[in-house]
Design a protein around this motif. Structure first.
Motif, mmCIF file in Angstrom:
data_model
loop_
_atom_site.group_PDB
_atom_site.id
_atom_site.type_symbol
_atom_site.label_atom_id
_atom_site.label_comp_id
_atom_site.label_asym_id
_atom_site.label_seq_id
_atom_site.Cartn_x
_atom_site.Cartn_y
_atom_site.Cartn_z
ATOM 1 N N GLU A 137 0.828 -1.208 0.000
ATOM 2 C CA GLU A 137 0.000 0.000 0.000
ATOM 3 C C GLU A 137 0.862 1.257 0.000
ATOM 4 N N ALA A 138 1.978 1.237 0.740
ATOM 5 C CA ALA A 138 2.883 2.394 0.761
ATOM 6 C C ALA A 138 3.471 2.648 -0.623
ATOM 7 N N LEU A 139 3.797 1.567 -1.330
ATOM 8 C CA LEU A 139 4.339 1.716 -2.685
ATOM 9 C C LEU A 139 3.316 2.345 -3.620
ATOM 10 N N VAL A 140 2.063 1.911 -3.500
ATOM 11 C CA VAL A 140 1.005 2.466 -4.354
ATOM 12 C C VAL A 140 0.762 3.936 -4.023
ATOM 13 N N LEU A 141 0.761 4.288 -2.749
ATOM 14 C CA LEU A 141 0.579 5.687 -2.361
ATOM 15 C C LEU A 141 1.686 6.561 -2.932
ATOM 16 N N ALA A 142 2.929 6.107 -2.800
ATOM 17 C CA ALA A 142 4.057 6.897 -3.306
ATOM 18 C C ALA A 142 4.062 6.985 -4.814
ATOM 19 N N ALA A 143 3.478 5.973 -5.477
ATOM 20 C CA ALA A 143 3.472 5.960 -6.950
ATOM 21 C C ALA A 143 2.463 6.943 -7.538
ATOM 22 N N GLY A 144 1.583 7.518 -6.699
ATOM 23 C CA GLY A 144 0.643 8.508 -7.223
ATOM 24 C C GLY A 144 -0.723 8.482 -6.607
ATOM 25 N N LEU A 145 -1.038 7.473 -5.829
ATOM 26 C CA LEU A 145 -2.368 7.416 -5.221
ATOM 27 C C LEU A 145 -2.587 8.546 -4.219
ATOM 28 N N VAL A 148 -5.236 11.352 -4.788
ATOM 29 C CA VAL A 148 -6.656 11.194 -4.466
ATOM 30 C C VAL A 148 -6.960 11.791 -3.097
ATOM 31 N N PHE A 149 -5.962 11.811 -2.209
ATOM 32 C CA PHE A 149 -6.172 12.260 -0.831
ATOM 33 C C PHE A 149 -5.513 13.627 -0.586
ATOM 34 N N ARG A 150 -5.373 14.442 -1.664
ATOM 35 C CA ARG A 150 -4.683 15.722 -1.521
ATOM 36 C C ARG A 150 -5.430 16.662 -0.571
ATOM 37 N N ASP A 151 -6.743 16.641 -0.623
ATOM 38 C CA ASP A 151 -7.543 17.544 0.223
ATOM 39 C C ASP A 151 -7.900 16.936 1.575
ATOM 40 N N ASP A 152 -7.794 15.634 1.692
ATOM 41 C CA ASP A 152 -8.147 14.950 2.943
ATOM 42 C C ASP A 152 -7.082 13.892 3.200
ATOM 43 N N PRO A 153 -6.073 14.165 4.026
ATOM 44 C CA PRO A 153 -4.915 13.251 4.168
ATOM 45 C C PRO A 153 -5.336 11.821 4.511
ATOM 46 N N TYR A 154 -4.613 10.892 3.892
ATOM 47 C CA TYR A 154 -4.812 9.461 4.175
ATOM 48 C C TYR A 154 -3.703 9.020 5.119
ATOM 49 N N TRP A 155 -4.091 8.435 6.233
ATOM 50 C CA TRP A 155 -3.098 8.070 7.240
ATOM 51 C C TRP A 155 -2.542 6.685 6.954
ATOM 52 N N TYR A 156 -1.259 6.649 6.656
ATOM 53 C CA TYR A 156 -0.541 5.376 6.555
ATOM 54 C C TYR A 156 0.208 5.201 7.865
ATOM 55 N N MET A 157 -0.360 4.401 8.768
ATOM 56 C CA MET A 157 0.065 4.338 10.169
ATOM 57 C C MET A 157 0.062 5.757 10.746
ATOM 58 N N PHE A 158 1.218 6.310 11.084
ATOM 59 C CA PHE A 158 1.244 7.649 11.678
ATOM 60 C C PHE A 158 1.665 8.723 10.672
ATOM 61 N N LEU A 168 6.442 9.645 -0.197
ATOM 62 C CA LEU A 168 7.759 9.016 -0.087
ATOM 63 C C LEU A 168 8.074 8.651 1.364
ATOM 64 N N ALA A 169 7.594 9.470 2.312
ATOM 65 C CA ALA A 169 7.782 9.132 3.727
ATOM 66 C C ALA A 169 7.041 7.842 4.069
ATOM 67 N N ALA A 170 5.822 7.716 3.517
ATOM 68 C CA ALA A 170 5.066 6.478 3.722
ATOM 69 C C ALA A 170 5.797 5.294 3.099
ATOM 70 N N LEU A 173 8.534 4.207 5.391
ATOM 71 C CA LEU A 173 7.968 3.426 6.493
ATOM 72 C C LEU A 173 7.573 2.025 6.011
ATOM 73 N N GLY A 174 7.055 1.978 4.771
ATOM 74 C CA GLY A 174 6.672 0.680 4.211
ATOM 75 C C GLY A 174 7.862 -0.243 4.028
ATOM 76 N N VAL A 175 9.012 0.330 3.640
ATOM 77 C CA VAL A 175 10.228 -0.487 3.485
ATOM 78 C C VAL A 175 10.644 -1.080 4.825
ATOM 79 N N VAL A 176 10.552 -0.264 5.887
ATOM 80 C CA VAL A 176 10.882 -0.770 7.226
ATOM 81 C C VAL A 176 9.930 -1.893 7.616
ATOM 82 N N LEU A 177 8.625 -1.685 7.367
ATOM 83 C CA LEU A 177 7.641 -2.714 7.692
ATOM 84 C C LEU A 177 7.860 -3.971 6.862
ATOM 85 N N PHE A 178 8.290 -3.785 5.608
ATOM 86 C CA PHE A 178 8.537 -4.930 4.730
ATOM 87 C C PHE A 178 9.667 -5.806 5.279
#
Length: 420
Positions: A137-145, A148-158, A168-170, A173-178
């Motif tokens: 999910e972090a990879l998809v978010l960083a790739a451009g998803l 969709v959440f520009r006006d309403d932030p999507y929380w990836y963990m914290f 990219l921050a997400a 974090l995703g790499v660490v979780l991986f």
């Protein structure tokens, strides 16, 4: 090493996802049917439905036991009491069958396990899957998803994702979780099966009673097998090597009489006697090899199994991780169990490849024989797998078989032992 760990974690995640979806659905369905069936017993209907539902629960539990053994090497003994052979037919038989099922403590532990499997068990299965899926999910978010959440932030963990920088921050974090998931997915899946074992396994006193009964049975079988083996050896010696040695002795007596009268004929008979002695020696070597292969005594179980694999008509791979040697009787039992399993593969599986893995962990010698054949192997009366089960039972060992139609087939054997 990285690819092996990644493959193991990915497989564990896939199995966790399967258990959290299919396993959970089956557990919920059986739990509902079991409650309804038990509630209908006073009305008479439950007498006919309860045995069917509880048998389905047992099949579901046995399947989980099989997956525990083959996926995470967690042994869960089967605690069910056997049914008497003289059950009455008709309604009276249904009532008796229902009564026996409800009196078996394992039935109520199975029903309790269904509730646990729907809650804590499902959570562990989801976690095993999520540890490898959530970083995607972090990879998809960083790739451009994130757009969709520009006006309403999507929380990836914290991390609130509403821009490319936070995406990219997400991803970081995703790499660490991986990397954490690669190390934790398999242990979490194992915890799922360990949790199931607390309920699906027998109580301590029941397990002791089962072991005593099983060891008594296997001891009698071992005595019968030993007597049969001694009779076979005696017969082979009498009909084979002994007969050749007697004939050779007679030939030597004739040679003694002819050596001065007909040297040419004596020379021919000497050649025959030499040939007979070579054949007798070969038969004795074959007989000794069948009792205890020399390579097993000299080189140990690993090399003996490798020697077996070299003689197979199919491609074979053997992996051995044994830091020492087991006692001679255990090594002999394991060797002949592997030999029987490989023989079954060659005869019945129509396989192209077979893999044998031997390792020792947690006080257990664990052996798996896996082939890519057509599957359908079952442990039944008169089968080679039944012979393996009896052989292992002499040492309190167990056998698990996973062989769906179409393959692959995995035969897993465990023998409790210590290595020198």
């Amino acid at each position: 090493m990285f690819s092996g760990r990644l493959r193991g974690a990915s497989v564990a995640a896939g199995r966790g996802l399967f258990l959290s979806v299919v396993g959970l659905a089956v557990s919920i369905t059986l739990s509902v049917f079991a409650v309804l069936s038990l509630a209908f017993i006073p009305l008479g209907v439950g007498v006919f439905t309860t045995p069917v539902v509880l048998e389905a629960v047992r099949r579901h539990a046995n399947q989980r036991r099989l997956w525990a053994a083959t996926w995470s090497s967690v042994r869960i003994p089967v605690p069910y009491r056997p049914f008497p052979k003289d059950l009455r037919p008709g309604v009276a038989g249904q009532v008796e069958r229902t009564t026996l099922l409800l009196k078996d403590p394992a039935t109520w532990r199975d029903l309790l396990w269904l509730q646990v499997d729907m809650t804590a068990g499902a959570v562990l299965a989801v976690v095993a899957a999520g540890l490898m899926l959530y970083p995607v999910e972090a990879l998809v978010l960083a790739a451009g998803l994130w757009r969709v959440f520009r006006d309403d932030p999507y929380w990836y963990m914290f991390v609130p994702v509403d821009s490319q920088l936070t995406g990219l921050a997400a991803l970081g974090l995703g790499v660490v979780l991986f990397h954490f998931g690669m190390r934790a997915a398999e242990p979490v899946l194992r915890w799922h099966f360990l949790l199931a074992r607390t309920l699906l396994g027998p109580a301590h006193h029941e397990e002791l009673a089962q072991r005593v009964e099983r060891l008594t049975e296997t001891r009698h079988e071992a005595v019968d097998t030993a007597a049969s083996e001694l009779r076979r050896i005696e017969r082979d010696l009498h009909d084979g090597a002994q007969a050749r040695l007697v004939a050779m002795g007679m030939n030597l007596g004739t040679i003694e009489a002819l050596i001065e009268k007909d040297p040419a004929q004596a020379k021919k008979m000497l050649a025959m006697a030499r040939e007979s002695s070579a054949e007798a020696l070969a038969e004795l070597r074959d007989l000794v090899r069948g009792i205890h292969p020399p390579v097993l005594a000299e080189r140990g179980l690993g090399d003996a199994v490798r020697a077996l694999a070299l003689r197979l008509p199919v491609a074979a791979e053997v992996t051995v991780e044994l830091p020492g040697r087991a006692e001679d009787p255990v090594e002999s039992a394991a060797y002949f169990a592997v030999s029987e399993a490989l023989t079954n593969t060659v005869k019945h599986a129509a396989a192209e490849r077979v893999h044998v893995d031997l390792h020792h962990a947690e006080g257990m010698l664990r052996i798996s024989v896996t082939d890519d054949g057509r599957g359908g192997a079952v442990v039944g009366a008169g089968s080679g797998l039944s012979g393996i089960e009896r052989r292992l039972g002499t040492f309190d060992g167990v056998l698990a078989v996973s062989s769906p139609a179409g393959g692959p087939t995995m035969v897993t054997m465990e023998i409790p032992c210590a290595l020198s």
